[in-house]
Design an enzyme around this catalytic site. Structure first.
Site, PDB file in Angstrom:
ATOM      1  N   ASN A   1       0.880  -1.175   0.000  1.00 20.24           N
ATOM      2  CA  ASN A   1       0.000   0.000   0.000  1.00 20.24           C
ATOM      3  C   ASN A   1       0.912   1.218   0.000  1.00 20.24           C
ATOM      4  O   ASN A   1       1.496   1.564   1.018  1.00 20.24           O
ATOM      5  CB  ASN A   1      -0.890  -0.022   1.250  1.00 20.24           C
ATOM      6  CG  ASN A   1      -1.702   1.256   1.388  1.00 20.24           C
ATOM      7  OD1 ASN A   1      -1.749   2.072   0.471  1.00 20.24           O
ATOM      8  ND2 ASN A   1      -2.340   1.435   2.538  1.00 20.24           N
ATOM      9  N   TRP A   2       1.026   1.821  -1.180  1.00 20.55           N
ATOM     10  CA  TRP A   2       1.958   2.952  -1.305  1.00 20.55           C
ATOM     11  C   TRP A   2       1.445   4.192  -0.569  1.00 20.55           C
ATOM     12  O   TRP A   2       2.186   5.151  -0.399  1.00 20.55           O
ATOM     13  CB  TRP A   2       2.166   3.300  -2.776  1.00 20.55           C
ATOM     14  CG  TRP A   2       2.920   2.275  -3.574  1.00 20.55           C
ATOM     15  CD1 TRP A   2       3.463   1.092  -3.122  1.00 20.55           C
ATOM     16  CD2 TRP A   2       3.234   2.343  -4.970  1.00 20.55           C
ATOM     17  NE1 TRP A   2       4.085   0.429  -4.141  1.00 20.55           N
ATOM     18  CE2 TRP A   2       3.964   1.174  -5.290  1.00 20.55           C
ATOM     19  CE3 TRP A   2       2.985   3.269  -5.973  1.00 20.55           C
ATOM     20  CZ2 TRP A   2       4.433   0.919  -6.586  1.00 20.55           C
ATOM     21  CZ3 TRP A   2       3.441   3.021  -7.257  1.00 20.55           C
ATOM     22  CH2 TRP A   2       4.166   1.863  -7.557  1.00 20.55           C
ATOM     23  N   LYS A   3       0.180   4.198  -0.197  1.00 25.24           N
ATOM     24  CA  LYS A   3      -0.433   5.394   0.416  1.00 25.24           C
ATOM     25  C   LYS A   3      -0.170   6.596  -0.507  1.00 25.24           C
ATOM     26  O   LYS A   3      -0.116   6.425  -1.719  1.00 25.24           O
ATOM     27  CB  LYS A   3       0.078   5.590   1.845  1.00 25.24           C
ATOM     28  CG  LYS A   3      -0.114   4.306   2.676  1.00 25.24           C
ATOM     29  CD  LYS A   3       0.101   4.479   4.142  1.00 25.24           C
ATOM     30  CE  LYS A   3      -0.133   3.145   4.846  1.00 25.24           C
ATOM     31  NZ  LYS A   3      -0.029   3.232   6.305  1.00 25.24           N
TER      32      LYS A   3
ATOM     33  N   HIS B   1      -9.457   1.225   4.789  1.00 24.89           N
ATOM     34  CA  HIS B   1      -8.174   1.353   5.499  1.00 24.89           C
ATOM     35  C   HIS B   1      -8.383   2.243   6.719  1.00 24.89           C
ATOM     36  O   HIS B   1      -9.178   3.197   6.666  1.00 24.89           O
ATOM     37  CB  HIS B   1      -7.115   1.950   4.568  1.00 24.89           C
ATOM     38  CG  HIS B   1      -5.742   1.883   5.161  1.00 24.89           C
ATOM     39  ND1 HIS B   1      -5.307   2.807   6.086  1.00 24.89           N
ATOM     40  CD2 HIS B   1      -4.739   0.985   5.010  1.00 24.89           C
ATOM     41  CE1 HIS B   1      -4.074   2.481   6.457  1.00 24.89           C
ATOM     42  NE2 HIS B   1      -3.705   1.386   5.827  1.00 24.89           N
TER      43      HIS B   1
ATOM     44  N   GLU C   1      -6.789   4.590   7.888  1.00 28.28           N
ATOM     45  CA  GLU C   1      -6.579   6.026   7.655  1.00 28.28           C
ATOM     46  C   GLU C   1      -7.825   6.661   7.039  1.00 28.28           C
ATOM     47  O   GLU C   1      -8.134   7.826   7.313  1.00 28.28           O
ATOM     48  CB  GLU C   1      -5.324   6.223   6.777  1.00 28.28           C
ATOM     49  CG  GLU C   1      -4.058   5.951   7.588  1.00 28.28           C
ATOM     50  CD  GLU C   1      -2.869   5.421   6.817  1.00 28.28           C
ATOM     51  OE1 GLU C   1      -2.832   5.537   5.574  1.00 28.28           O
ATOM     52  OE2 GLU C   1      -1.959   4.864   7.477  1.00 28.28           O
TER      53      GLU C   1
ATOM     54  N   GLU D   1      -5.231  -4.876  10.442  1.00 28.52           N
ATOM     55  CA  GLU D   1      -4.183  -3.876  10.641  1.00 28.52           C
ATOM     56  C   GLU D   1      -4.442  -3.140  11.951  1.00 28.52           C
ATOM     57  O   GLU D   1      -5.250  -2.188  11.987  1.00 28.52           O
ATOM     58  CB  GLU D   1      -4.182  -2.868   9.489  1.00 28.52           C
ATOM     59  CG  GLU D   1      -3.882  -3.478   8.135  1.00 28.52           C
ATOM     60  CD  GLU D   1      -3.329  -2.456   7.162  1.00 28.52           C
ATOM     61  OE1 GLU D   1      -2.252  -2.713   6.611  1.00 28.52           O
ATOM     62  OE2 GLU D   1      -3.943  -1.393   6.981  1.00 28.52           O
TER      63      GLU D   1
ATOM     64  N   GLY E   1       2.793   2.239  10.795  1.00 28.65           N
ATOM     65  CA  GLY E   1       3.752   3.326  10.666  1.00 28.65           C
ATOM     66  C   GLY E   1       4.462   3.677  11.958  1.00 28.65           C
ATOM     67  O   GLY E   1       5.116   4.718  12.055  1.00 28.65           O
TER      68      GLY E   1
ATOM     69  N   SER F   1       3.649  -2.226  10.173  1.00 29.56           N
ATOM     70  CA  SER F   1       5.093  -2.298  10.357  1.00 29.56           C
ATOM     71  C   SER F   1       5.689  -3.651   9.969  1.00 29.56           C
ATOM     72  O   SER F   1       6.629  -4.136  10.618  1.00 29.56           O
ATOM     73  CB  SER F   1       5.471  -1.923  11.798  1.00 29.56           C
ATOM     74  OG  SER F   1       5.082  -0.589  12.082  1.00 29.56           O
TER      75      SER F   1
ATOM     76  N   GLY G   1       2.987  -1.168   4.197  1.00 35.66           N
ATOM     77  CA  GLY G   1       3.036   0.256   3.898  1.00 35.66           C
ATOM     78  C   GLY G   1       4.454   0.678   3.550  1.00 35.66           C
ATOM     79  O   GLY G   1       4.944   0.457   2.440  1.00 35.66           O
ATOM     80  N   GLY G   2       5.128   1.283   4.518  1.00 35.08           N
ATOM     81  CA  GLY G   2       6.443   1.879   4.285  1.00 35.08           C
ATOM     82  C   GLY G   2       7.427   0.973   3.568  1.00 35.08           C
ATOM     83  O   GLY G   2       8.118   1.407   2.640  1.00 35.08           O
TER      84      GLY G   2
END
Ligand code: 13P
Length: 253
Positions: free
Chosen positions: A16-18, A102, A104, A173, A179, A215, A236-237
């Site tokens: 997930n590149w966000k 998600h 967010e 999640e 993150g 993470s 993510g990251g």
């Protein structure tokens, strides 16, 4: 409760590149992924790019083993919904997947669980696989409410029934692990995945894949993937670094 051993698990590692990337950065990332994709073996690889870059993902990844998807979808088919992107538009760019709900989006855009279920229905209607995200906050967990919160988030999804559930993916999640560098332990993650699996099984959809996200890195992926009800990762990251992302996929034993 784990899946029946007669049907081997097909792991899915999804990035997930966000809201990250640019044409130039994506080109480098995607070419790194394509060049190293064979390291993932049988593990299915996917990236969820920001909407403006779906065309780039489509052009670059068509004909490769890597699939792509979007990070959100409208519940509406068309019309005066400024800024929204329909499921049919995502299908036009050959998306296989779309994230729904998600944390967010739930937190920053007020998405309710009912809306998230409607988004999943819209995605299914266009032939996409919704990846429905659930997870508790740290306050929920500390209050002993994790399963209760996740159960509430799942309810409208479970109500869609076995056929719909068999055509989607769920992702657990925990908000406190996103993150933050703080991953759920494999045992904490498995406990929730087992809870979700039992809820799916009750609806006749025990085979629906359940990803873990929060993470995830190459250093912790193998222990997570060793759990019986963790069928892959939503990353993510670490999905922004080709080598790290491929190392996560390569951690599946
Ligand atoms: P991180 O892997 O950066 O914690 O993000 C997880 C996530 O939210 C994936 O959807």
């Amino acid at each position: 409760m784990s899946q029946t051993p007669s049907q081997p698990r097909k792991f899915l590692v999804m990035g997930n590149w966000k809201m990250h990337g640019s044409l130039a950065d994506n080109a480098a990332l995607l070419s790194g992924l394509v060049a190293g994709a064979q390291r993932a073996g049988d593990v299915q690889l996917a990236v969820c790019a920001p909407a403006p870059y779906l065309d780039q993902a489509c052009r670059t990844l068509t004909g490769t083993a890597i699939t792509w998807g979007a990070q959100d979808v409208s519940v509406h088919d068309r019309g005066a919904y400024t800024g929204e992107v329909s499921a049919a538009m995502l299908a036009d760019f050959a998306c296989s997947w779309v994230l729904c709900g998600h944390s967010e989006r739930r937190a920053m855009h007020g998405e309710s669980s009912a809306l998230v279920a409607a988004k999943a229905v819209a995605a299914l209607g266009a032939g996409l696989t919704p990846v429905v995200c659930v997870g508790e906050t740290l306050a929920d967990r500390d209050a002993g409410q994790a399963e209760c919160v996740i159960g509430d988030q799942l309810d409208p999804i479970l109500a869609l029934g076995a056929d719909a559930l068999s055509r989607m993916v769920l992702a657990y999640e925990p908000v406190w692990a996103i993150g933050t560098g703080r991953t759920a332990t494999p045992e904490q993650a498995q406990a929730v995945h087992g809870f979700i699996r039992a809820a799916l099984a009750k609806q006749g959809a025990a085979q629906t894949r359940i990803l873990y996200g929060g993470s995830v890195k190459a250093a912790n992926a193998a222990a997570l993937f060793a759990q019986p009800d963790i069928d892959g990762a939503l990353v993510g990251g670490a999905s922004l670094i080709a080598d790290e992302f491929l190392n996560i996929a390569a951690s599946v034993a």
